[in-house]
Design a protein around this motif. Sequence first.
Motif, PDB file in Angstrom:
ATOM      1  N   ILE A 704     -13.902 -36.033  32.226  1.00 19.07           N
ATOM      2  CA  ILE A 704     -14.766 -35.189  33.051  1.00 19.07           C
ATOM      3  C   ILE A 704     -15.895 -34.683  32.162  1.00 19.07           C
ATOM      4  O   ILE A 704     -15.647 -34.121  31.087  1.00 19.07           O
ATOM      5  N   LYS A 705     -17.115 -34.900  32.583  1.00 20.79           N
ATOM      6  CA  LYS A 705     -18.280 -34.443  31.835  1.00 20.79           C
ATOM      7  C   LYS A 705     -18.932 -33.295  32.587  1.00 20.79           C
ATOM      8  O   LYS A 705     -19.240 -33.420  33.783  1.00 20.79           O
ATOM      9  N   LEU A 706     -19.137 -32.170  31.916  1.00 25.65           N
ATOM     10  CA  LEU A 706     -19.766 -30.995  32.524  1.00 25.65           C
ATOM     11  C   LEU A 706     -21.115 -30.754  31.868  1.00 25.65           C
ATOM     12  O   LEU A 706     -21.208 -30.678  30.636  1.00 25.65           O
ATOM     13  N   VAL A 725     -20.867 -32.138  37.506  1.00 26.50           N
ATOM     14  CA  VAL A 725     -19.566 -32.653  37.097  1.00 26.50           C
ATOM     15  C   VAL A 725     -19.575 -34.170  37.296  1.00 26.50           C
ATOM     16  O   VAL A 725     -19.770 -34.649  38.413  1.00 26.50           O
ATOM     17  N   GLU A 726     -19.374 -34.926  36.208  1.00 27.45           N
ATOM     18  CA  GLU A 726     -19.380 -36.383  36.287  1.00 27.45           C
ATOM     19  C   GLU A 726     -18.046 -36.940  35.801  1.00 27.45           C
ATOM     20  O   GLU A 726     -17.461 -36.414  34.842  1.00 27.45           O
ATOM     21  N   LEU A 727     -17.592 -37.994  36.461  1.00 27.22           N
ATOM     22  CA  LEU A 727     -16.366 -38.685  36.076  1.00 27.22           C
ATOM     23  C   LEU A 727     -16.760 -39.966  35.357  1.00 27.22           C
ATOM     24  O   LEU A 727     -17.370 -40.864  35.948  1.00 27.22           O
ATOM     25  N   THR A 728     -16.427 -40.038  34.068  1.00 21.23           N
ATOM     26  CA  THR A 728     -16.908 -41.130  33.237  1.00 21.23           C
ATOM     27  C   THR A 728     -15.751 -41.905  32.610  1.00 21.23           C
ATOM     28  O   THR A 728     -14.612 -41.437  32.528  1.00 21.23           O
ATOM     29  N   ASP A 729     -16.085 -43.121  32.135  1.00 19.64           N
ATOM     30  CA  ASP A 729     -15.089 -43.923  31.429  1.00 19.64           C
ATOM     31  C   ASP A 729     -15.122 -43.577  29.937  1.00 19.64           C
ATOM     32  O   ASP A 729     -15.817 -42.641  29.505  1.00 19.64           O
ATOM     33  N   ASP A 730     -14.394 -44.353  29.134  1.00 21.86           N
ATOM     34  CA  ASP A 730     -14.304 -44.069  27.705  1.00 21.86           C
ATOM     35  C   ASP A 730     -15.649 -44.178  26.988  1.00 21.86           C
ATOM     36  O   ASP A 730     -15.845 -43.591  25.925  1.00 21.86           O
ATOM     37  N   LYS A 731     -16.574 -44.929  27.565  1.00 22.65           N
ATOM     38  CA  LYS A 731     -17.884 -45.100  26.939  1.00 22.65           C
ATOM     39  C   LYS A 731     -18.917 -44.119  27.485  1.00 22.65           C
ATOM     40  O   LYS A 731     -20.100 -44.203  27.148  1.00 22.65           O
ATOM     41  N   GLY A 732     -18.482 -43.195  28.343  1.00 24.98           N
ATOM     42  CA  GLY A 732     -19.400 -42.203  28.893  1.00 24.98           C
ATOM     43  C   GLY A 732     -20.192 -42.676  30.090  1.00 24.98           C
ATOM     44  O   GLY A 732     -21.139 -42.006  30.517  1.00 24.98           O
ATOM     45  N   VAL A 733     -19.815 -43.824  30.666  1.00 26.60           N
ATOM     46  CA  VAL A 733     -20.523 -44.354  31.834  1.00 26.60           C
ATOM     47  C   VAL A 733     -19.899 -43.762  33.098  1.00 26.60           C
ATOM     48  O   VAL A 733     -18.672 -43.833  33.284  1.00 26.60           O
ATOM     49  N   GLY A 776     -19.227 -40.512  42.033  1.00 23.92           N
ATOM     50  CA  GLY A 776     -18.876 -40.184  40.660  1.00 23.92           C
ATOM     51  C   GLY A 776     -19.236 -38.803  40.180  1.00 23.92           C
ATOM     52  O   GLY A 776     -19.094 -38.511  38.989  1.00 23.92           O
ATOM     53  N   ARG A 777     -19.680 -37.924  41.095  1.00 24.38           N
ATOM     54  CA  ARG A 777     -20.074 -36.596  40.619  1.00 24.38           C
ATOM     55  C   ARG A 777     -19.988 -35.560  41.726  1.00 24.38           C
ATOM     56  O   ARG A 777     -19.951 -35.877  42.919  1.00 24.38           O
ATOM     57  N   CYS A 778     -19.961 -34.310  41.313  1.00 21.92           N
ATOM     58  CA  CYS A 778     -20.059 -33.179  42.230  1.00 21.92           C
ATOM     59  C   CYS A 778     -20.743 -32.036  41.494  1.00 21.92           C
ATOM     60  O   CYS A 778     -21.143 -32.182  40.324  1.00 21.92           O
ATOM     61  N   LEU A 779     -20.878 -30.915  42.171  1.00 24.30           N
ATOM     62  CA  LEU A 779     -21.679 -29.804  41.648  1.00 24.30           C
ATOM     63  C   LEU A 779     -20.928 -28.495  41.817  1.00 24.30           C
ATOM     64  O   LEU A 779     -20.271 -28.272  42.839  1.00 24.30           O
ATOM     65  N   VAL A 780     -21.041 -27.623  40.819  1.00 26.16           N
ATOM     66  CA  VAL A 780     -20.522 -26.261  40.892  1.00 26.16           C
ATOM     67  C   VAL A 780     -21.668 -25.297  40.600  1.00 26.16           C
ATOM     68  O   VAL A 780     -22.426 -25.507  39.650  1.00 26.16           O
ATOM     69  N   SER A 797      -8.749 -32.681  37.000  1.00 26.76           N
ATOM     70  CA  SER A 797      -8.510 -33.681  38.028  1.00 26.76           C
ATOM     71  C   SER A 797      -7.289 -34.485  37.595  1.00 26.76           C
ATOM     72  O   SER A 797      -7.100 -34.756  36.398  1.00 26.76           O
ATOM     73  N   ARG A 798      -6.449 -34.835  38.531  1.00 31.31           N
ATOM     74  CA  ARG A 798      -5.186 -35.500  38.226  1.00 31.31           C
ATOM     75  C   ARG A 798      -5.406 -36.720  37.324  1.00 31.31           C
ATOM     76  O   ARG A 798      -6.209 -37.596  37.614  1.00 31.31           O
ATOM     77  N   GLY A 799      -4.656 -36.736  36.220  1.00 32.64           N
ATOM     78  CA  GLY A 799      -4.704 -37.875  35.321  1.00 32.64           C
ATOM     79  C   GLY A 799      -5.816 -37.842  34.298  1.00 32.64           C
ATOM     80  O   GLY A 799      -5.925 -38.748  33.474  1.00 32.64           O
ATOM     81  N   LEU A 800      -6.672 -36.801  34.332  1.00 40.79           N
ATOM     82  CA  LEU A 800      -7.795 -36.710  33.404  1.00 40.79           C
ATOM     83  C   LEU A 800      -7.655 -35.471  32.532  1.00 40.79           C
ATOM     84  O   LEU A 800      -7.108 -34.445  32.976  1.00 40.79           O
ATOM     85  N   PRO A 801      -8.153 -35.514  31.307  1.00 43.05           N
ATOM     86  CA  PRO A 801      -8.107 -34.328  30.447  1.00 43.05           C
ATOM     87  C   PRO A 801      -8.925 -33.189  31.040  1.00 43.05           C
ATOM     88  O   PRO A 801      -9.994 -33.402  31.624  1.00 43.05           O
ATOM     89  N   VAL A 802      -8.403 -31.969  30.877  1.00 45.53           N
ATOM     90  CA  VAL A 802      -9.123 -30.787  31.348  1.00 45.53           C
ATOM     91  C   VAL A 802     -10.375 -30.585  30.495  1.00 45.53           C
ATOM     92  O   VAL A 802     -10.367 -30.818  29.278  1.00 45.53           O
ATOM     93  N   GLN A 803     -11.461 -30.171  31.146  1.00 43.67           N
ATOM     94  CA  GLN A 803     -12.716 -29.945  30.432  1.00 43.67           C
ATOM     95  C   GLN A 803     -13.245 -28.562  30.779  1.00 43.67           C
ATOM     96  O   GLN A 803     -13.109 -28.101  31.918  1.00 43.67           O
TER      97      GLN A 803
END
Length: 810
Positions: A704-706, A725-733, A776-780, A797-803
Amino acid sequence: MIANIHRRCEKKYFLLALLCLMSLVCSTAIAQQSNSPREKILFDFNWRFHKGGAQGADQPGFNDSKWRKIDLPHDWSIEDLPGTRSPFDSNAIGQVMTGFTVGGLGWYRKTFVVPATEKGKRIILQFDGVYMNADVWLNGGHLGNHPYGYTSFWYDITNEIKFGEKNVLSVQVKNDGQNSRWYSGSGIDRHVWLTYLDPVHVAHWGIAITTPEADEHAGNVNIKTTVKNQTGTAANIILVTRILDDHGNEVAKVTSDQTVSADSAYLFDQHAIVKDPRLWSVDFPNRYTALTEVYSDKKLSDKVKTKFGIRTISFDAVHGFRLNGKTLKLKGGCFHIDNGPLGSKSYDRAEERRVALLKASGFNAIRCSHNPPAPAFLNACDSLGMLVIDEAFDMWEDPKTPFDYHLYFDHWWRRDMKSMLFRDRNHPSIIMWSIGNEIPYMGSPKVDSVAKVLADYVRSMEPTRPVTAAVNSVSPIMDNFFSALDVCGYNYAVDHYVPDHERKPNRVMFATESFPLDAFDYWMAVRDHPWVIGDFVWTAWDYIGEASIGWRGYPQEHNFYPWNLAYCGDIDICGWKRPQSYYRDALWMRDQLSIFVKPPKPSFPLNPEKASWSIWNWDDVVADWNWKGYENRPFEVDVYSSCDRVELFLNGKSLGEKNTDRSTKYRAVFQVPYQSGTLKAVGYDGSKVVATSFLKTSGKPTHIKLTADRSQIKADGEDLSYITVELTDDKGVKDPKAENMVHFKIKGAGTIVGVGNANPMSTESDQLPQRKAWKGRCLVIVKSDRKSGDIILTASSRGLPVQSIMITSH
């Protein structure tokens, strides 16, 4: 027809300077005082709210202890409906028009104390806007009713105040029936102010500053100031106006004196010369401050600061629109008042952010459709350099919906027009006043005569800007209506520019509305014809209501639910650019480049009943190169480019070059067999690479990228930070297909006031601390408290590291 809107001053600069010098004699006996007797208080905090009827709530003794505590601005229509997690209802009275949101009846109450030390002062209560039909009581006494939801209004409440005791302010708001063609929101959705004044003071909205002549050498500044004497005896008034630059340095000063009779007012007319002024423009929005000081019998009785800009405007069919003597084409867009996940709540930062994002996307002008905006929006336009068409009404005497403003027009239009003109006249960003939009029965003698009455009224009250209106169904039948205007607004009528110019060669015209799909044709007409001064797309910013105008279109039906967004804006409700905005970049700016892909299946179900004229949509394209299962199948790839030519690469292999210029409508289309990896476009100016654009295949989300638009905000209880809020892969995509639910927690000196994802069919809550991603994204949206400290937002988000991300409020 206007040849030049600014009037030539009859006196030469040196005579004006001499007059200013002579007037200084009046000020020699005045002792300077640093403290202003005027106090303006933001009245937004510590209200109580109840949705529904509340008999007796207008009386001070009513028990409101069980009502909800809130701060303003407030919009109950964006809040979750009782027993649900959504503000949307398929049975809502407004249906498609209001995005299936609900209005109704609401009550607000506030208990406050005016210190006994303020006795003898005048007390002014101002509402920047209440939607709609507001009744206001103070201590059980009815102050008045204000039907229109978009104009500011005020009351002198001096005689109703109990000094040193508790006072109870009650406001009933009625958003009843079908009264709007778009999402209006419900409630006190703009600021409220309380002002303490000396009995001798500048009248409310009583300062009018104009700059009839200005260039880089000198600016002629005219300041008209109405001073009220609300005492029982005549007062010897000295009015001192100092003009300060943005560093606080005094660059001009003028002083006048006058004896003002008891319980009366006097209009002072002052002139000043500013040498070597820094002119206000879209690129350099320089502003000055007029510091107005009123002395009554040599004692300071009022002090007011008014920001303004030194600039000139003119309009004609030969040179078009000129700002400070230079022709400028209007790169315009229309917008409605809502702030997406915030509903109609007008926080200053929300308005500022919207203007800044529009400016960054190439816009230099905004049409406020179809009503006056919040003052904070105009302040942002002034400070950031955005031109404005300030519009009064969407209808006059005939309805567009059963319970709209037509019910009040005859009785209220003068007061509402005056409110707009007097409140907004010192904003340098405003270049035109619009008296209406697509008024029913334009071209008929009755409506044409009303147009003339309204236009003449505007000119009598504020003659320094031209009058316009937005006209649809353009034809020669509209000539009488157009004759009432100074600049003629054409809705969806690019094909009339040339023939109308041949018939009416002095007519100045522009697109008050245009279709996104026709962006090329409309902008080329602006470029080619000097009498066509600009293009205002419908719309610059997406909005709630007119649900699915940008996909399912017209005619509208109940089965459009759950669509709730218009889905036609260049920028979506979260502030993110949509594909059409990238295309407009290529039309408006050099060396722009972007890539989009036509999906193998429609993004949403199509509407087989869609009318052929309903074309507020854009091409169905996405910024997505994730098409597992479609390997080696051809995809249409659209490249928007203002480079000389573009070359497309897939995983490093060239797929060819294509020219991109006016002859190609600044587009290049490639057929590309899908392979995962990187799709890359390179733009050239001659042999030089001037732009690149990528689409990359992503893996499944692992992070999760904030990203906050601002990491430091003011601890004023109203400042905002927008966190993407963006959901990215290991390479940041970013994964453009990710729709994970993201949960939020907040600690510290702030609260979550809105969440969103721009999905036009999502009926999720805009208030709860959670939101599904879309594309792939949302807003707060985080709002500060009224105390300093750190704000920690945590996303999971389930299965992802907390950010987490930290915002500092101070």
